[in-house]
Design a protein around this motif. Structure first.
Motif, PDB file in Angstrom:
ATOM      1  N   PRO A 106      19.697  27.324  20.368  1.00  0.00           N
ATOM      2  CA  PRO A 106      20.220  28.661  19.496  1.00  0.00           C
ATOM      3  C   PRO A 106      21.887  29.028  20.050  1.00  0.00           C
ATOM      4  CG  PRO A 106      18.652  29.134  21.196  1.00  0.00           C
ATOM      5  CD  PRO A 106      18.821  27.700  21.251  1.00  0.00           C
ATOM      6  N   ASP A 107      22.284  28.927  21.181  1.00  0.00           N
ATOM      7  CA  ASP A 107      23.689  29.627  21.416  1.00  0.00           C
ATOM      8  C   ASP A 107      24.776  28.726  21.673  1.00  0.00           C
ATOM      9  OD1 ASP A 107      22.649  28.661  23.930  1.00  0.00           O
ATOM     10  OD2 ASP A 107      23.577  30.455  25.037  1.00  0.00           O
ATOM     11  N   ALA A 108      24.380  27.290  21.396  1.00  0.00           N
ATOM     12  CA  ALA A 108      25.423  26.161  21.676  1.00  0.00           C
ATOM     13  C   ALA A 108      26.083  26.164  20.442  1.00  0.00           C
ATOM     14  CB  ALA A 108      24.696  25.066  21.958  1.00  0.00           C
ATOM     15  N   PRO A 109      27.496  26.052  20.608  1.00  0.00           N
ATOM     16  CA  PRO A 109      28.438  25.621  19.398  1.00  0.00           C
ATOM     17  C   PRO A 109      28.142  24.087  18.919  1.00  0.00           C
ATOM     18  CG  PRO A 109      29.771  25.505  21.499  1.00  0.00           C
ATOM     19  CD  PRO A 109      28.059  25.830  22.016  1.00  0.00           C
ATOM     20  N   SER A 110      28.762  23.807  17.970  1.00  0.00           N
ATOM     21  CA  SER A 110      28.879  22.382  17.474  1.00  0.00           C
ATOM     22  C   SER A 110      29.023  21.329  18.411  1.00  0.00           C
ATOM     23  CB  SER A 110      30.071  22.392  16.349  1.00  0.00           C
ATOM     24  OG  SER A 110      29.801  21.325  15.777  1.00  0.00           O
ATOM     25  N   VAL A 111      28.579  20.326  18.531  1.00  0.00           N
ATOM     26  CA  VAL A 111      28.458  19.251  19.402  1.00  0.00           C
ATOM     27  C   VAL A 111      28.702  17.765  19.034  1.00  0.00           C
ATOM     28  CG1 VAL A 111      27.183  20.763  21.336  1.00  0.00           C
ATOM     29  CG2 VAL A 111      26.176  19.341  19.689  1.00  0.00           C
ATOM     30  N   ASP A 112      29.110  16.852  19.665  1.00  0.00           N
ATOM     31  CA  ASP A 112      29.091  15.630  19.498  1.00  0.00           C
ATOM     32  C   ASP A 112      28.261  14.962  20.724  1.00  0.00           C
ATOM     33  OD1 ASP A 112      31.446  16.255  17.682  1.00  0.00           O
ATOM     34  OD2 ASP A 112      32.691  15.430  19.199  1.00  0.00           O
ATOM     35  N   ARG A 123      29.352  13.054  15.370  1.00  0.00           N
ATOM     36  CA  ARG A 123      30.300  14.328  15.225  1.00  0.00           C
ATOM     37  C   ARG A 123      29.758  15.425  14.949  1.00  0.00           C
ATOM     38  NH1 ARG A 123      35.454  11.761  16.449  1.00  0.00           N
ATOM     39  NH2 ARG A 123      35.307   9.365  16.630  1.00  0.00           N
ATOM     40  N   GLY A 124      30.308  16.583  15.261  1.00  0.00           N
ATOM     41  CA  GLY A 124      30.220  17.880  14.667  1.00  0.00           C
ATOM     42  C   GLY A 124      28.938  18.280  14.196  1.00  0.00           C
ATOM     43  N   VAL A 125      27.845  18.389  15.145  1.00  0.00           N
ATOM     44  CA  VAL A 125      26.567  18.690  14.807  1.00  0.00           C
ATOM     45  C   VAL A 125      26.210  20.162  15.098  1.00  0.00           C
ATOM     46  CG1 VAL A 125      24.157  17.963  15.098  1.00  0.00           C
ATOM     47  CG2 VAL A 125      25.638  16.299  15.169  1.00  0.00           C
ATOM     48  N   ASP A 126      25.985  20.933  14.034  1.00  0.00           N
ATOM     49  CA  ASP A 126      25.824  22.158  14.339  1.00  0.00           C
ATOM     50  C   ASP A 126      24.290  22.810  14.613  1.00  0.00           C
ATOM     51  OD1 ASP A 126      28.514  23.050  13.878  1.00  0.00           O
ATOM     52  OD2 ASP A 126      28.357  22.953  11.758  1.00  0.00           O
ATOM     53  N   TYR A 127      24.006  23.898  15.057  1.00  0.00           N
ATOM     54  CA  TYR A 127      22.684  24.147  15.301  1.00  0.00           C
ATOM     55  C   TYR A 127      21.753  24.291  14.045  1.00  0.00           C
ATOM     56  CZ  TYR A 127      19.263  27.690  16.203  1.00  0.00           C
ATOM     57  OH  TYR A 127      17.782  28.390  16.520  1.00  0.00           O
ATOM     58  N   THR A 128      20.641  23.537  14.376  1.00  0.00           N
ATOM     59  CA  THR A 128      19.560  23.452  13.106  1.00  0.00           C
ATOM     60  C   THR A 128      19.986  22.348  12.195  1.00  0.00           C
ATOM     61  OG1 THR A 128      20.454  24.670  11.395  1.00  0.00           O
ATOM     62  CG2 THR A 128      19.219  25.993  13.057  1.00  0.00           C
ATOM     63  N   GLU A 129      21.083  21.498  12.735  1.00  0.00           N
ATOM     64  CA  GLU A 129      21.179  20.455  11.705  1.00  0.00           C
ATOM     65  C   GLU A 129      20.779  19.134  12.722  1.00  0.00           C
ATOM     66  OE1 GLU A 129      25.396  21.483   9.519  1.00  0.00           O
ATOM     67  OE2 GLU A 129      25.569  19.953  11.291  1.00  0.00           O
ATOM     68  N   SER A 130      20.509  18.046  11.895  1.00  0.00           N
ATOM     69  CA  SER A 130      19.917  16.845  12.404  1.00  0.00           C
ATOM     70  C   SER A 130      21.070  15.760  11.502  1.00  0.00           C
ATOM     71  CB  SER A 130      18.651  16.419  12.172  1.00  0.00           C
ATOM     72  OG  SER A 130      18.149  16.422  10.697  1.00  0.00           O
ATOM     73  N   THR A 131      21.101  14.485  12.275  1.00  0.00           N
ATOM     74  CA  THR A 131      22.029  13.382  11.517  1.00  0.00           C
ATOM     75  C   THR A 131      20.740  12.557  11.040  1.00  0.00           C
ATOM     76  OG1 THR A 131      21.829  12.045  13.448  1.00  0.00           O
ATOM     77  CG2 THR A 131      23.496  13.764  13.758  1.00  0.00           C
ATOM     78  N   ASP A 132      21.583  11.464  10.168  1.00  0.00           N
ATOM     79  CA  ASP A 132      20.953  10.202   9.688  1.00  0.00           C
ATOM     80  C   ASP A 132      20.739   9.662  11.212  1.00  0.00           C
ATOM     81  OD1 ASP A 132      21.011  11.105   7.087  1.00  0.00           O
ATOM     82  OD2 ASP A 132      22.996  10.110   6.570  1.00  0.00           O
ATOM     83  N   LEU A 147      31.368  19.333  23.560  1.00  0.00           N
ATOM     84  CA  LEU A 147      32.006  20.266  22.646  1.00  0.00           C
ATOM     85  C   LEU A 147      32.749  19.511  21.488  1.00  0.00           C
ATOM     86  CD1 LEU A 147      33.126  23.235  24.579  1.00  0.00           C
ATOM     87  CD2 LEU A 147      31.033  23.014  23.636  1.00  0.00           C
ATOM     88  N   ALA A 148      32.172  19.895  20.199  1.00  0.00           N
ATOM     89  CA  ALA A 148      32.697  18.954  19.176  1.00  0.00           C
ATOM     90  C   ALA A 148      34.237  18.935  19.020  1.00  0.00           C
ATOM     91  CB  ALA A 148      32.366  19.868  17.879  1.00  0.00           C
ATOM     92  N   GLY A 149      34.798  17.392  18.937  1.00  0.00           N
ATOM     93  CA  GLY A 149      36.208  17.273  18.754  1.00  0.00           C
ATOM     94  C   GLY A 149      36.958  17.348  20.138  1.00  0.00           C
ATOM     95  N   THR A 150      36.220  17.430  21.261  1.00  0.00           N
ATOM     96  CA  THR A 150      36.889  17.534  22.463  1.00  0.00           C
ATOM     97  C   THR A 150      36.182  16.752  23.409  1.00  0.00           C
ATOM     98  OG1 THR A 150      35.372  19.164  23.856  1.00  0.00           O
ATOM     99  CG2 THR A 150      36.954  20.000  22.160  1.00  0.00           C
TER     100      THR A 150
END
Length: 196
Positions: A106-112, A123-132, A147-150
């Motif tokens: 809940p407190d993590a930023p967008s991540v890869d 890439r760039g998965v935000d809180y509550t999102e899931s990928t294919d 951290l996304a993009g880093t």
């Protein structure tokens, strides 16, 4: 459907569907078994274990025909909710596996999600999102959350053996800044059990 308790500061919970208890004392990081249920609408109420008044969640879920879903209890106790993650069956090549990623911290930023060599799987998965799902070869993997993009690694996930002819979801849970800390859960998804 099954239920995942991914609210890091919430106590163990009892869960009721249309007044019938379907889980008792489900604790943080715990999953129920997959529960067969007819399609339709279900009133889901979630209580701290042993209580039957003042639910922390009171919501309605709709189960679709021939669907497989993980219903995740997410957020902090102050804003706790249920987030569905439907598992979508797809054609599987023999000897391969299928992997996706869900961000429930809940407190993590967008991540890869990457491999140890920096290869980015998601890439760039935000809180509550899931990928294919993506297709991978079966072997032992060393994953990282960045951290996304880093190149900033926030979690190392070493020595994860993924087997062929299966579907997996990597769930990131916990607090990025607090306790319990950030970690991942990697269960076998229910669609792995379905005939091709």
């Amino acid at each position: 459907m099954r239920i995942l308790h991914a609210s890091p500061d919430a106590p163990g919970v009892d869960i009721y569907a249309n007044g019938v208890r379907i889980a008792r004392n489900l604790r943080y990081q715990g999953f129920t078994q997959y529960l067969p249920a007819p399609p339709g609408r279900y009133r889901i109420r979630v209580f701290p274990t042993g209580r039957t008044i003042n639910p922390v969640i009171d919501t309605v879920l709709t189960l679709l025909p021939e669907s497989v879903t993980t219903e995740a209890i997410i957020g902090t106790l102050a804003d706790i909710q249920i987030q569905p993650f439907r598992e979508l069956r797809q054609p599987m090549r023999a000897g391969r596996l299928y992997l996706r990623f869900a961000h429930l911290s809940p407190d993590a930023p967008s991540v890869d999600l990457t491999l140890a060599d920096g290869t980015r799987l998601f890439r760039g998965v935000d809180y509550t999102e899931s990928t294919d799902y993506i297709e991978l070869a079966p072997r032992t993997y060393n994953f990282q959350l960045r951290l996304a993009g880093t190149e900033n690694v926030v979690l190392q996930v070493p020595n994860i053996t993924l087997r062929p002819d299966r579907f997996y979801t990597i769930y990131a849970v916990g607090f990025a800044d607090g306790r319990p800390g950030l970690q991942v859960l990697i269960p076998l998804d229910g669609i792995s059990y379905l005939p091709a």
